[in-house]
Design a protein around this motif. Sequence first.
Motif: not given
Length: 453
Positions: A92-96, A198-200, A257-259, A360-362
């Motif tokens: 649920v958290h990537t930046h392709l 939307v991501k803030i 979007a993060h802990p 992962t933010d990956r």
Amino acid sequence: MRRTIPALSLAVLVLAFGLWPASPAAQQAQTSLAIRGVTLIDGTGRAPVTDVTVVVEGARITQVTTQPVTLPPGTQVIDGRGQFLMPGLIDVHTHLRGGGNRASDAPITPEQERNGVRALHTFLYAGVTTIFDAGNQGSFIFALREKAKAGGIVSPRILATGGTVTSPGGHGGPFYVESWPQDRAVLDKHLTGKPDMVKIGQDEHGWGTRPLITQLPEDLLEQIIRYYHSKGVRSTIHISNEHNAIEAIYAGVDTLAHPVIQSPISTGFINLMRAKRVPMASTLTIGESYSRIAEHPEFLDQPLYRDTMEAAEIERLKTVESPRQRTDPWAQWMKIMTPICQNNIKRLNDAGKDIIALGTDRSAGADVHRELELIVGGGVSPADAIVIATRNSARFLGLLDEIGTIEPGKIADLVLLKADPTKDINNAKQIATVVRNGAVVDRGKLDLPVNRR
Ligand SMILES: [Zn+2]
């Protein structure tokens, strides 16, 4: 053991809608698949059940049963004896990788598309069937999303936000909001890309080794979230401390979007999360990746990395990035904060088993498996980690009616494993077969180094 849809009533249903078999093409589309004799880990958190048959017709699961079943003629049967079936993993958290400047409206280039597809294939190869891109060049990620939807590329399901929303000088961009209602036009521009969420960006930084930056005032944050809700768009927010998380929750945000990573969380915060059950992405991998590259670059020799990463990239990480990270204060800072964050995640998972989702933010499938390792490393059971990566992640995305568990009516996104992941989370890497949208993924045809050797 659970509700099954009898084949007859399904046929009646399909006939009633006049879809069967309308034409040879339609006949081909209505394929069926059965996995027999498998141990089912259904993603709900229920104990594994042995000797289960899962029947898939078209894209959907139609039966999950321990009883004998009569299969439709032409069903592709997979012998699942001695194997383990879990839902497709969700990040649920990537930046392709492959996108460029987030402010750019330039159409996607062939090179960007090739790089994007290669990154997408690393996810499918690793059993990841859905991703949410939480910030990228809109024209890049939305183009890939539409191609994936239309079947033009082999890909996990893509959800995306495009560019992110923040205050001028704040965390992220390029949609900067300062005054209301004048800056609604900025959000309208973002909405033209049809973001799934939307991501803030909300962070004052100023912690660890970073200088202070601006952030959105509370009333403006609430206006932004309300505006997206009025357009039917859910929200997620980058936060890193408890104060900003609480403010965002009271401003109406749908997900985090993060802990919290800046400090151990308070009992008050745990109680708030227990009451509100706001889904929170785990994102341990991004912070831990820097010190791991610095101190243990040999992890890149593991099969999942060698299969999915270009040899030249592995070499660059080992010889250039690893020494660089050894002297980077941020890497050291994140190394100190990661165990605190792992413990925060464990305590929230203990407070509510549907809160934590996997992010992962990956930008790669191997990172999803690292995230599972780090979640379990913080004291969460492997069985819970699978629920986090499947059901809870579907809930984060607002897709729990469609994906995330193995139950009749759900879309068939499945991963068949050669070993039991509830015994050892590393067994989630022992992938035999990936099913996406009811069809077996040909992992041997993905555009990855493993298939070019
Ligand atoms: Zn991110």
